[in-house]
Motif scaffolding. Structure first.
Motif, PDB file in Angstrom:
ATOM      1  N   ALA A 238      20.489  37.859  42.756  1.00 55.78           N
ATOM      2  CA  ALA A 238      21.818  38.417  42.504  1.00 55.78           C
ATOM      3  C   ALA A 238      22.181  39.452  43.558  1.00 55.78           C
ATOM      4  CB  ALA A 238      21.860  39.039  41.108  1.00 55.78           C
ATOM      5  N   THR A 241      22.977  37.597  46.920  1.00 51.90           N
ATOM      6  CA  THR A 241      24.162  36.737  46.939  1.00 51.90           C
ATOM      7  C   THR A 241      25.445  37.481  46.598  1.00 51.90           C
ATOM      8  OG1 THR A 241      23.826  36.124  44.628  1.00 51.90           O
ATOM      9  CG2 THR A 241      22.820  34.702  46.310  1.00 51.90           C
ATOM     10  N   SER A 243      26.476  37.908  43.631  1.00 53.17           N
ATOM     11  CA  SER A 243      27.061  37.114  42.553  1.00 53.17           C
ATOM     12  C   SER A 243      27.013  37.852  41.227  1.00 53.17           C
ATOM     13  CB  SER A 243      26.320  35.776  42.422  1.00 53.17           C
ATOM     14  OG  SER A 243      26.430  35.022  43.606  1.00 53.17           O
ATOM     15  N   ARG A 244      27.816  37.392  40.302  1.00 53.78           N
ATOM     16  CA  ARG A 244      27.862  37.986  38.969  1.00 53.78           C
ATOM     17  C   ARG A 244      26.686  37.492  38.133  1.00 53.78           C
ATOM     18  NH1 ARG A 244      33.000  36.351  40.444  1.00 53.78           N
ATOM     19  NH2 ARG A 244      34.540  38.028  40.666  1.00 53.78           N
ATOM     20  N   GLU A 247      26.834  33.872  36.780  1.00 50.00           N
ATOM     21  CA  GLU A 247      26.758  32.883  37.860  1.00 50.00           C
ATOM     22  C   GLU A 247      25.305  32.646  38.260  1.00 50.00           C
ATOM     23  OE1 GLU A 247      30.953  34.746  39.514  1.00 50.00           O
ATOM     24  OE2 GLU A 247      29.193  34.719  40.825  1.00 50.00           O
ATOM     25  N   VAL A 248      24.521  33.713  38.301  1.00 48.19           N
ATOM     26  CA  VAL A 248      23.116  33.618  38.714  1.00 48.19           C
ATOM     27  C   VAL A 248      22.253  33.040  37.604  1.00 48.19           C
ATOM     28  CG1 VAL A 248      21.076  34.952  39.355  1.00 48.19           C
ATOM     29  CG2 VAL A 248      23.282  35.469  40.415  1.00 48.19           C
ATOM     30  N   CYS A 265      28.663  27.053  43.203  1.00 54.04           N
ATOM     31  CA  CYS A 265      28.824  27.485  41.817  1.00 54.04           C
ATOM     32  C   CYS A 265      30.109  26.867  41.273  1.00 54.04           C
ATOM     33  CB  CYS A 265      28.897  29.008  41.745  1.00 54.04           C
ATOM     34  SG  CYS A 265      28.706  29.664  40.067  1.00 54.04           S
ATOM     35  N   MET A 270      32.985  30.571  37.287  1.00 58.93           N
ATOM     36  CA  MET A 270      33.525  31.610  38.141  1.00 58.93           C
ATOM     37  C   MET A 270      34.639  32.356  37.430  1.00 58.93           C
ATOM     38  SD  MET A 270      31.668  31.435  40.808  1.00 58.93           S
ATOM     39  CE  MET A 270      32.573  32.718  41.688  1.00 58.93           C
ATOM     40  N   HIS A 276      32.965  28.192  44.084  1.00 63.70           N
ATOM     41  CA  HIS A 276      32.542  29.165  45.096  1.00 63.70           C
ATOM     42  C   HIS A 276      31.274  28.675  45.786  1.00 63.70           C
ATOM     43  CE1 HIS A 276      32.019  32.909  47.160  1.00 63.70           C
ATOM     44  NE2 HIS A 276      30.914  33.240  46.503  1.00 63.70           N
ATOM     45  N   VAL A 278      28.165  29.426  48.217  1.00 62.65           N
ATOM     46  CA  VAL A 278      27.366  30.559  48.682  1.00 62.65           C
ATOM     47  C   VAL A 278      26.350  30.064  49.707  1.00 62.65           C
ATOM     48  CG1 VAL A 278      25.772  32.396  48.008  1.00 62.65           C
ATOM     49  CG2 VAL A 278      27.589  31.671  46.430  1.00 62.65           C
ATOM     50  N   ARG A 332      27.483  44.271  43.617  1.00 64.22           N
ATOM     51  CA  ARG A 332      28.598  43.696  44.365  1.00 64.22           C
ATOM     52  C   ARG A 332      29.338  44.799  45.121  1.00 64.22           C
ATOM     53  NH1 ARG A 332      30.791  38.890  42.980  1.00 64.22           N
ATOM     54  NH2 ARG A 332      32.921  39.698  42.750  1.00 64.22           N
ATOM     55  N   SER A 355      33.755  36.238  46.263  1.00 63.25           N
ATOM     56  CA  SER A 355      34.622  35.299  45.533  1.00 63.25           C
ATOM     57  C   SER A 355      35.907  35.970  45.070  1.00 63.25           C
ATOM     58  CB  SER A 355      33.892  34.659  44.348  1.00 63.25           C
ATOM     59  OG  SER A 355      33.599  35.596  43.338  1.00 63.25           O
TER      60      SER A 355
END
Length: 399
Positions: A238, A241, A243-244, A247-248, A265, A270, A276, A278, A332, A355
């Motif tokens: 996480a 990337t 990412s949220r 998502e992970v 993803c 999303m 999205h 990655v 993030r 994203s």
């Protein structure tokens, strides 16, 4: 005994767009959108229209999702009897008006397929259950005005403003749907309350996710590397990337193209509802490649076979690491700060890596590239920094 006609319950549920007669002037009208409602056509004895012809009028009997076939037949019969005796049903009919809770429940069912997940759907109805149903739930939908809406909103307007704001939106939707079904008329009281500024203005302070200073990330990541827990692997991924959490944790092997070094993803996971892509760096690959041997559906498998880690797994790990001032989502923000302060990548490349939508709707309509290769270079640089052995400060206590 219920009246009989041409229609059946199954036909009512499955007939396509158009007007379908049951007999005796009763029709099921199916809109192109799929909405279904009842109407009855009667000729009022002794009354004439402007052209001097017998007064023939259509009357709505309610939506087919609220009014059953037998109820519609009973009401149609009542309307025909009134018309035959010279009474205009518009002014003489007694309608069974559903209560607020009944309409809200139907709206919830109708909208279930449109929500991103079951959790969002549950939140929608639960807000009404907790704050509206106890006060107006059993009230006839046509008797709810501004005072009744204020009974729901006023007690929580300042203390739980965001909840109250969402409650207002949901009450408005229920009342609008009731109006569209013929159970209400006039302006929506929620709109009237808003336009008249009846409730006080509340200044809401934006609460940002607590983030780790980017200088502290290498030390934190080095600590993570020493841990074998699956939650540590997921948290490392996480962090790399940007990412949220969802998502992970819900990543599946079928979403990865190892030859192209790409993780795709899907849109339904999303926040923005858009696919999205990655770019997978060497460091990301080093984390997930050994996990393929588990032959699980999910990359980060939880305690049960072929199920993902719990949503709380990474957060609990942070607490065990005494990094309680940090949130998963905050990484993030950490990536965003690092990219702005330490790289020359354009803003749109950085935002797309998170994203985020960039530019206006018109700009996005013309700029359809997701800048994958430029983002690949950015993420590679981020991975090198995060996994570097140089440690500028301790991550403990960082905010």
């Amino acid at each position: 005994m219920a009246l009989s006609g041409k229609l059946t319950k199954k036909l009512v549920e499955n007939l396509g767009a158009g007007r379908h007669g049951d007999g005796g002037g009763l029709y099921l009208v199916v809109d192109p959108s799929g909405a279904r409602r009842w109407i009855v056509r009667v000729v009022v004895k002794g009354q004439r229209n402007l052209k001097g012809a017998p007064l023939r009028t259509d009357f709505g009997l309610g939506g087919a999702d609220v009014v059953t076939l037998n109820q519609a037949r009973d009401r149609a019969l009542e309307y025909r009897r009134m018309a035959k005796s010279g009474l205009n049903p518009r002014f003489n009919a007694k309608r069974e008006i559903p209560c607020f809770e009944e309409i809200a429940g139907q709206v919830h069912i109708d909208r279930l397929p449109t929500w991103k997940n079951a959790k969002h759907g549950a939140q929608w109805i639960n807000t009404l259950r907790d704050y509206a149903f106890p006060k107006i739930g059993r009230m006839p939908i046509d008797s709810i005005g501004q005072p009744e809406v204020l009974m729901c909103l006023s007690p929580i307007w300042t203390e739980k403003h965001e909840t109250a704001r969402r409650l207002a939106q949901r009450i408005k939707i229920v009342l609008d749907v009731a109006k569209s079904k013929g159970f209400r008329s006039g302006e929506n009281p929620v709109t009237a309350i808003h336009d008249a500024q009846v409730l006080p203005k509340v200044k809401v302070k934006v609460q940002h996710h607590k983030a780790m200073a980017w200088q502290a990330v290498p030390a934190f990541y080095t600590d993570l590397r020493t841990r074998n827990a699956m939650s540590a692997k997921a948290l490392m991924f996480a962090c790399l990337t940007g990412s949220r959490t969802g998502e992970v944790l819900n990543a599946q092997w079928s979403e990865f193209d190892f030859e192209a070094r790409l993780w795709t993803c899907p849109a339904d996971r999303m926040k923005g509802g858009v696919v999205h892509r990655v770019p997978v760096t060497d460091e990301m690959l080093a984390i997930i490649e050994p996990l393929r041997a588990m032959q699980s559906d999910y990359v980060f498998e939880g305690q049960k076979r072929h199920t993902p880690l719990s949503n709380m797994a990474m957060l609990m790990l942070l607490r065990r690491m005494q990094a309680e001032s940090v949130t998963i989502h905050g990484f993030r923000s950490t990536f965003r700060d690092w990219a702005s302060e330490n790289t020359d990548f354009p803003r749109e490349v950085i935002e797309m890596s998170l994203s985020h939508k960039v530019g206006s709707a018109v700009e996005r309509a013309y700029a359809r590239s997701d800048l994958l290769e430029k983002r690949r270079a950015l993420m590679a640089q981020w991975s090198r920094f995060v996994s570097s052995s140089s440690i500028d400060q301790s991550y403990e206590g960082s905010a």
